[in-house]
Enzyme design. Structure first.
Site, PDB file in Angstrom:
ATOM      1  N   HIS A  97      -3.637   4.211   4.710  1.00  5.80           N
ATOM      2  CA  HIS A  97      -4.716   3.233   4.832  1.00  5.80           C
ATOM      3  C   HIS A  97      -6.028   3.853   4.360  1.00  5.80           C
ATOM      4  O   HIS A  97      -6.742   3.272   3.552  1.00  5.80           O
ATOM      5  CB  HIS A  97      -4.843   2.778   6.283  1.00  5.80           C
ATOM      6  CG  HIS A  97      -6.029   1.919   6.551  1.00  5.80           C
ATOM      7  ND1 HIS A  97      -6.140   0.636   6.062  1.00  5.80           N
ATOM      8  CD2 HIS A  97      -7.163   2.161   7.242  1.00  5.80           C
ATOM      9  CE1 HIS A  97      -7.290   0.125   6.446  1.00  5.80           C
ATOM     10  NE2 HIS A  97      -7.941   1.026   7.158  1.00  5.80           N
ATOM     11  N   TYR A 129       4.471   5.617  11.091  1.00  4.00           N
ATOM     12  CA  TYR A 129       4.844   4.245  11.415  1.00  4.00           C
ATOM     13  C   TYR A 129       5.637   3.534  10.325  1.00  4.00           C
ATOM     14  O   TYR A 129       6.078   2.402  10.512  1.00  4.00           O
ATOM     15  CB  TYR A 129       3.590   3.415  11.750  1.00  4.00           C
ATOM     16  CG  TYR A 129       2.511   3.438  10.685  1.00  4.00           C
ATOM     17  CD1 TYR A 129       2.563   2.604   9.579  1.00  4.00           C
ATOM     18  CD2 TYR A 129       1.418   4.310  10.787  1.00  4.00           C
ATOM     19  CE1 TYR A 129       1.579   2.621   8.612  1.00  4.00           C
ATOM     20  CE2 TYR A 129       0.420   4.329   9.829  1.00  4.00           C
ATOM     21  CZ  TYR A 129       0.509   3.481   8.736  1.00  4.00           C
ATOM     22  OH  TYR A 129      -0.472   3.507   7.780  1.00  4.00           O
ATOM     23  N   ARG A 146       0.856  -1.175   0.000  1.00  5.95           N
ATOM     24  CA  ARG A 146       0.000   0.000   0.000  1.00  5.95           C
ATOM     25  C   ARG A 146       0.903   1.240   0.000  1.00  5.95           C
ATOM     26  O   ARG A 146       1.467   1.629   1.001  1.00  5.95           O
ATOM     27  CB  ARG A 146      -0.876  -0.022   1.264  1.00  5.95           C
ATOM     28  CG  ARG A 146      -1.973   1.014   1.293  1.00  5.95           C
ATOM     29  CD  ARG A 146      -2.522   1.147   2.715  1.00  5.95           C
ATOM     30  NE  ARG A 146      -1.613   1.898   3.558  1.00  5.95           N
ATOM     31  CZ  ARG A 146      -1.398   1.664   4.861  1.00  5.95           C
ATOM     32  NH1 ARG A 146      -1.976   0.658   5.465  1.00  5.95           N
ATOM     33  NH2 ARG A 146      -0.571   2.418   5.541  1.00  5.95           N
TER      34      ARG A 146
END
Length: 401
Positions: A300, A309, A296
Site C-alpha cells: 500500500h 495479509y 496493487r
C-alpha cells in the site's frame, strides 16, 4: 472476458444461529447474496494474452470500442512507453525511500494501464483531482516526475502549480478530493464550459462519507465529473469482499447515474471507457462512476508489508495479467514494435531513473521561516510575534541554525 472479483465471493457465514421465525425475514438477504454472486460485466478490449477482443462476438463492449477506433500503432507504442517510464520512476522512488531519501512512497505498481489509459483520455482543458498514487496520470499531464517527490521528501507541500497542467496537488486525506472535484465541476457547468473533471480514488476510499456526498451532489447538480475508482482489491489490508456487498461500480445506481467496470489492466479499455464517460460529462449528462478493476502488486505504501495479509498465489495470478506485458505481447504479435524499440526504451527509462536520483538527493531544504508566510493575506500580529520567537530560537543555536 471476465476477471475473477474478490467482491464477487460469497460473504463469510456467521456462526450465530438464526432465531425461530426469522426465515421469512432472511429471504431478502438471500436474494441479495444471489445477486452479489453473479458475475459482473467487465469491459475488456485486450486480453491478458495481448489479443484484441472481437467486438462482434462480445456485444457488451460494442458501445465503447468506437472510442478507440482512431488509435494507431504509434499510439500503442506511446502508451507502452508511458507505462514503462512510469513504472521505472515508481521503482526508483521506492528504492529512494528504502535508502532513506524519502519519508514515504505510495507505489502504483500494477496500476499503470488504469492511469495511462484514463490519463490519455483527457483533454488539456479537463481538470484532474488525484489522490497520492496517480503518478501515471501526472506523467500524462506533463508534470515533471521529480516534482512529485518533494512532498514525500518533506521539502514542500506539493511541488507544482496545479493551474499549469490542470492537475491538482496530491491529496493525502482519503476521499476528500471527490468533493473538491464535484464542486469544481459544478463551477465548470455554471461557467458554461464544455470541459470535464475527473476524480481518482481507491476502493477503500469509496466507503468514505466524503465520496458518498460527492456522488449525491454531483448527481443532483448534474455535474460534469467522472469518478475514476482504481479498485486494486485491497484497502491497505482490508479486501474488497469485506468492504462491500455488491460490485463497486453498482453503487452509482443508488445515486442515479451510470457505473461501469473496466479491466484496469487493459490500457485500451481504460482509454475507451474514460473517453466515453468524459464525453457524457461534456454533453451535460452528468457524472459517471468508472471502476478500474486492477491489482496493487506492491505494498500500500512503503510502510506496509502485504505478505502479512495476502497470499502469494493471489499475487502470482494477477502478475500474469501485468498491464505492461499484455501490451508488449500485442505489439510483438502484430509487428507493432521490434526488440530495438524495447531496448531503446530500456535505455531511456534508466536515464530517467538516474535523473530522479540526482534531483532528489540535491533538493534544497525549505526555508525554515517560510512556515510563517502566506498565513494571512494582510499579516497578523500573533503570527509576527511567533515569527520573532522562532527566529530567536534558531539564533540560539551555534551558527544560528
Amino acid at each position: 472476458m471476465t476477471v475473477e472479483s474478490t467482491a464477487a465471493r460469497k460473504p463469510r457465514r456467521s456462526g450465530t444461529k438464526r432465531p425461530a421465525g426469522a426465515a421469512s425475514a432472511a429471504k431478502p438477504a438471500a436474494a441479495t447474496a444471489k445477486t452479489h454472486d453473479a458475475e459482473p460485466q467487465l469491459v475488456q478490449l485486450l486480453t491478458p494474452e495481448g489479443v484484441r477482443v472481437d467486438v462482434a462476438e462480445n456485444p457488451d463492449v460494442a458501445e465503447f470500442a468506437p472510442f478507440v477506433a482512431d488509435i494507431t500503432t504509434d499510439d500503442l507504442r506511446g502508451f507502452y512507453r508511458d507505462m514503462v517510464m512510469t513504472r521505472r520512476f515508481d521503482g526508483e522512488a521506492t528504492a529512494l525511500q528504502r535508502q532513506g531519501e524519502l519519508g514515504l512512497w505510495a507505489s502504483l505498481l500494477g496500476q499503470e494501464a488504469a492511469q495511462i489509459g484514463s490519463g490519455r483520455a483527457l483533454r488539456d482543458d479537463d481538470y484532474v483531482f488525484p489522490t497520492y498514487r496517480e503518478h501515471g496520470v501526472a506523467w500524462c499531464r506533463g508534470v515533471d516526475p521529480t516534482n512529485l517527490l518533494g512532498m514525500f521528501r518533506g521539502v514542500n507541500h506539493g511541488g507544482w502549480d496545479p493551474t499549469t497542467n490542470n492537475f491538482h496537488l496530491y491529496t493525502i486525506v482519503i476521499g476528500s478530493q471527490t468533493l473538491h472535484a464535484t464542486g469544481y465541476a459544478m463551477g465548470v457547468a455554471k461557467d458554461g464550459a464544455d470541459s470535464a473533471v475527473i476524480a481518482y480514488f481507491g476502493d477503500g476510499a469509496s466507503s468514505q462519507g466524503d465520496v458518498m456526498e460527492a456522488f449525491n451532489f454531483s448527481a443532483v447538480y448534474n455535474s460534469p465529473v467522472v469518478f475514476f475508482c482504481q479498485n486494486n482489491q485491497w484497502a491497505i489490508s482490508e479486501p474488497t469482499e469485506r468492504q462491500m456487498r455488491v460490485p463497486l461500480y453498482q453503487r452509482a445506481q443508488g445515486f442515479g447515474f451510470p457505473g461501469v467496470r473496466v479491466d484496469g489492466n487493459d490500457v485500451l479499455a481504460c482509454l475507451a471507457v474514460t473517453r466515453w464517460a468524459l464525453e457524457r460529462a461534456r454533453r451535460g449528462e452528468g457524472p459517471t462512476l468508472v471502476e478500474a478493476f486492477t491489482y496493487r502488486m506492491g505494498a500500500h505504501t512503503t510502510s506496509d508489508d502485504p505478505t502479512k495479509y495476502r497470499r502469494d498465489e493471489e499475487t502470482a495470478a494477477w502478475e500474469a495479467k501485468d498491464p505492461i506485458l499484455r501490451l508488449k505481447a500485442h505489439l510483438l504479435a502484430t509487428g507493432g514494435a521490434d526488440e530495438a524499440f524495447f531496448e531503446q526504451l530500456e535505455v531511456e527509462s534508466e536515464a530517467l531513473g538516474k535523473r530522479v536520483r540526482e534531483v532528489v538527493r540535491t533538493m534544497p531544504d525549505p526555508d525554515t521561516m517560510a512556515i510563517f508566510e502566506n498565513v494571512y493575506a494582510d499579516g497578523h500580529a500573533l503570527v509576527d510575534e511567533e515569527r520573532a520567537q522562532f527566529a530567536a530560537y534558531l539564533a540560539s543555536f551555534e551558527g544560528g541554525e
